[in-house]
Design a protein around this motif. Structure first.
Motif, PDB file in Angstrom:
ATOM      1  N   HIS B 119       0.830  -1.198   0.000  1.00  0.00           N
ATOM      2  CA  HIS B 119       0.000   0.000   0.000  1.00  0.00           C
ATOM      3  C   HIS B 119       0.872   1.260   0.000  1.00  0.00           C
ATOM      4  O   HIS B 119       1.852   1.338   0.731  1.00  0.00           O
ATOM      5  CB  HIS B 119      -0.919   0.008   1.229  1.00  0.00           C
ATOM      6  N   SER B 121       0.696   4.027   1.308  1.00  0.00           N
ATOM      7  CA  SER B 121       0.912   4.810   2.534  1.00  0.00           C
ATOM      8  C   SER B 121       2.007   4.198   3.421  1.00  0.00           C
ATOM      9  O   SER B 121       2.389   4.784   4.427  1.00  0.00           O
ATOM     10  CB  SER B 121      -0.392   4.946   3.319  1.00  0.00           C
ATOM     11  N   LEU B 122       2.526   3.033   3.047  1.00  0.00           N
ATOM     12  CA  LEU B 122       3.648   2.457   3.791  1.00  0.00           C
ATOM     13  C   LEU B 122       4.938   2.796   3.040  1.00  0.00           C
ATOM     14  O   LEU B 122       4.949   2.849   1.827  1.00  0.00           O
ATOM     15  CB  LEU B 122       3.527   0.934   3.873  1.00  0.00           C
ATOM     16  N   ARG B 160       4.143  -0.187  12.998  1.00  0.00           N
ATOM     17  CA  ARG B 160       3.668   0.981  12.245  1.00  0.00           C
ATOM     18  C   ARG B 160       2.848   0.551  11.032  1.00  0.00           C
ATOM     19  O   ARG B 160       1.799   1.123  10.744  1.00  0.00           O
ATOM     20  CB  ARG B 160       4.856   1.836  11.797  1.00  0.00           C
ATOM     21  N   ALA B 161       3.341  -0.464  10.335  1.00  0.00           N
ATOM     22  CA  ALA B 161       2.618  -0.931   9.144  1.00  0.00           C
ATOM     23  C   ALA B 161       1.220  -1.411   9.525  1.00  0.00           C
ATOM     24  O   ALA B 161       0.240  -1.075   8.866  1.00  0.00           O
ATOM     25  CB  ALA B 161       3.390  -2.053   8.465  1.00  0.00           C
ATOM     26  N   GLU B 163      -0.561  -0.583  12.142  1.00  0.00           N
ATOM     27  CA  GLU B 163      -1.407   0.559  12.537  1.00  0.00           C
ATOM     28  C   GLU B 163      -1.975   1.250  11.309  1.00  0.00           C
ATOM     29  O   GLU B 163      -3.163   1.577  11.250  1.00  0.00           O
ATOM     30  CB  GLU B 163      -0.594   1.559  13.359  1.00  0.00           C
ATOM     31  N   THR B 164      -1.097   1.475  10.327  1.00  0.00           N
ATOM     32  CA  THR B 164      -1.537   2.132   9.101  1.00  0.00           C
ATOM     33  C   THR B 164      -2.643   1.333   8.426  1.00  0.00           C
ATOM     34  O   THR B 164      -3.680   1.872   8.057  1.00  0.00           O
ATOM     35  CB  THR B 164      -0.353   2.280   8.123  1.00  0.00           C
ATOM     36  N   LEU B 165      -2.404   0.019   8.292  1.00  0.00           N
ATOM     37  CA  LEU B 165      -3.387  -0.808   7.598  1.00  0.00           C
ATOM     38  C   LEU B 165      -4.702  -0.864   8.364  1.00  0.00           C
ATOM     39  O   LEU B 165      -5.774  -0.890   7.768  1.00  0.00           O
ATOM     40  CB  LEU B 165      -2.835  -2.218   7.386  1.00  0.00           C
ATOM     41  N   SER B 167      -5.855   1.527  10.417  1.00  0.00           N
ATOM     42  CA  SER B 167      -6.552   2.817  10.345  1.00  0.00           C
ATOM     43  C   SER B 167      -7.160   3.036   8.964  1.00  0.00           C
ATOM     44  O   SER B 167      -8.207   3.651   8.820  1.00  0.00           O
ATOM     45  CB  SER B 167      -5.603   3.957  10.703  1.00  0.00           C
ATOM     46  N   GLU B 168      -6.486   2.509   7.961  1.00  0.00           N
ATOM     47  CA  GLU B 168      -7.031   2.661   6.605  1.00  0.00           C
ATOM     48  C   GLU B 168      -8.070   1.573   6.324  1.00  0.00           C
ATOM     49  O   GLU B 168      -8.743   1.607   5.309  1.00  0.00           O
ATOM     50  CB  GLU B 168      -5.906   2.556   5.572  1.00  0.00           C
TER      51      GLU B 168
END
Lengths: 118, 418
Positions: B119, B121-122, B160-161, B163-165, B167-168
């Motif tokens: 993705h 955003s990562l 972090r990855a 969390e991003t996934l 939240s998205e």
């Protein structure tokens, strides 16, 4: 005269915690257990390959008190067991020395089954 | 009786990737931590059970059932199950013979998961790390070991990855065909980098390098087995990997030192991999777009086709590098073009081209540059200048295998031997 021996695997709780093995390491370990069990099955010395045990359970104490256990104070946790059939302690010891548990730093307690081995 | 020896190498690792992808699609990527725990526990259960009871008739289905049940049990305990069941309109999975469905569907899960890993955003590092963990079934220590970094920083990247996934809320199921096409170049780049990580690894252990290359090949296979992602450049990327992988074993000798192409034993190459590489490169030769993967694969194929180093068609290789340099004017392409020019027209041709393209000399920290320039001067017979460049390369702390090679070359310059 064949005797039966219980192998009790104990994992040291003081050993540095390696965490969960990776899938690759699990497969490798499984292959070693498989080879060990198969070898002594063929030799007719593996009565019961036994099982591994979950790390936690319940303890029923005298007077009916049930607690969660085993206690972490125990230096070694019971990890699993097998039943082996051979003539002497020496032979049982030789079989235990080939066991993957021995090579992974667990201790193996070897105890003769008292009355029902005949 | 156990049949465990029938399992191919890395079965557990690949099952891990397959199961995580499948459960993430069926449940939710938000549950990734629980999913990974369940898959881990299912493998552990297999590890204890299979040696004692023998291999089940369908190991994949066994693991799938075990992991599903473990996950559902855990969710029930956490009281999140009812909510999820409502959320997802999820039909009970316990009896669902999901694992008996066609292989293609399982493949598809992993392809989707690959696109989730990549993705936008990562960051690149997080994408590679996340893919190695969830799709390839490497553990944190193994990833840290392979990428020569600390476990703490790998852990940080993964957290972090995730969390991003979360939240998205990127579910593998939400990846549309349009997105597949749109994100394909990014995914190709990640796979290319992953392969390079293995191929040019600074790792002292050859095994690790092979592992990363194999994983890159395996993941790229998902791309070429699905219509929307099996584009000519995906196929060229696949070809490029195979053509390199086929020669990987001969690049390092028993002493752990680098073996250059002209000294490699060509009979030791893995010709079945190379032949498959040719096949995919031919298939990729359609349409009117030539990608950098096409060019790099063409160069690799040219090296494979030469029966001996002396028979290498340097004119073809030089043209490919010239095109690559036009596409992406990087130091790597410039340097490779120089080496090809030197084989075609003598060492001075290479040196002149380097002076023209990089008048200021070596790009910072790129030790291959002075190493190659030194080599060109050595071939010209100018040992004094060659030594100067070899020393410059050595001062840039190259990896052990290359360091040993440079020391040897320097020594040859001093003694004037070849």
């Amino acid at each position: 005269m064949a005797k039966k021996f219980l192998f009790v695997y104990r994992d040291s709780t003081s050993a540095p915690n390696q965490g969960m093995p990776s899938p690759d390491q699990m497969q490798e370990l499984m292959a070693r257990w498989g080879a060990w069990i198969e070898k002594f099955m063929k030799a007719g010395q593996m009565v019961d390959p036994g099982d591994a045990l979950h790390a936690t359970g319940k303890v029923l104490r005298a007077k009916g008190v049930v607690t969660d256990g085993p206690f972490v104070e125990a230096k070694e946790l019971l990890g699993g067991y097998s039943v082996i059939q051979c003539d002497t302690y020496e032979q049982a010891l030789a079989i235990a020395k080939e066991c993957p548990a021995h090579h992974d730093g667990s201790s193996i307690e070897i105890r003769e089954l008292a009355g029902l081995a005949g | 009786m156990s049949g465990i020896t029938q399992l191919t190498e890395h079965t557990f690792r690949h099952e891990y990737g397959r199961l995580v992808a499948n459960l993430s699609r069926r449940f939710s990527i938000r549950l990734l931590d629980d999913i990974e725990d369940a898959v881990q526990s299912a493998l552990l259960k297999a590890m204890h059970t299979w040696p004692r009871q023998g291999l089940p008739p369908d190991p994949s289905a066994w693991l799938h059932r075990a992991a599903s049940n473990l996950l559902i049990d855990k969710l029930r305990r956490q009281r999140t199950w009812n909510k999820i069941e409502k959320d997802l309109q999820y039909q009970h999975a316990e009896t669902q013979p999901e694992a008996n469905s066609v292989t293609d569907h399982r493949m598809d899960d992993q392809l989707r998961m690959l696109f989730v890993s990549c993705h936008p955003s990562l960051g690149t590092e997080a994408q590679i790390t996340f893919a190695l963990k969830t799709l390839c079934g490497f553990s944190v220590p193994e990833i840290a070991h392979a990428l020569l970094t600390s476990q703490a920083s790998i852990q940080k990247r993964l957290t972090r990855a995730k969390e991003t996934l979360r939240s998205e809320s990127l579910n593998p199921d939400d990846v549309t065909e349009a997105e597949l096409v749109e994100r394909l170049p990014a995914v190709q780049t990640i796979l290319y980098l992953l392969f390079n990580e293995g191929y040019n690894s600074h790792h002292p252990e050859a095994l690790i390098r092979m592992d990363l290359c194999e994983e890159a090949v395996r993941l790229t296979q998902f791309l070429i087995q699905h219509t929307p992602t099996s584009t000519p450049d995906s196929q060229a990327l696949f070809a490029l990997m195979l053509l390199h992988a086929g020669r990987l074993q001969t690049r390092i000798n028993a002493a752990g030192s680098l073996v250059l192409l002209d000294e490699q034993d060509r009979s030791e190459w893995d010709w079945s991999l190379i032949r498959t590489g040719y096949h995919w490169l031919e298939r990729a030769a359609v349409g009117n777009i030539i990608s950098k993967y096409h060019l790099e694969a063409a160069i690799a194929a040219e090296h494979c086709r030469a029966l001996s180093f002396a028979e290498t068609k340097w004119n073809v290789i030089e043209q490919c590098y010239a095109l690559l340099y036009t596409m992406e004017p990087t130091a790597v392409h410039a340097l490779n073009r120089a080496i090809a020019l030197a084989y075609l027209h003598g060492p001075q041709a290479g040196i002149s081209w380097l002076n023209k393209s990089y008048p200021d000399g070596a790009p910072a920290g790129y030790h291959h540059w002075p190493a190659a320039v030194g080599e060109l001067h050595r071939r010209k017979g100018d040992n004094v200048t060659a030594i100067k460049y070899f020393e410059q390369a050595l001062s840039m702390s190259p990896p052990p295998a290359e360091k040993a090679f440079l020391e040897m070359r320097k020594q040859q310059c001093f003694t004037g031997t070849d």
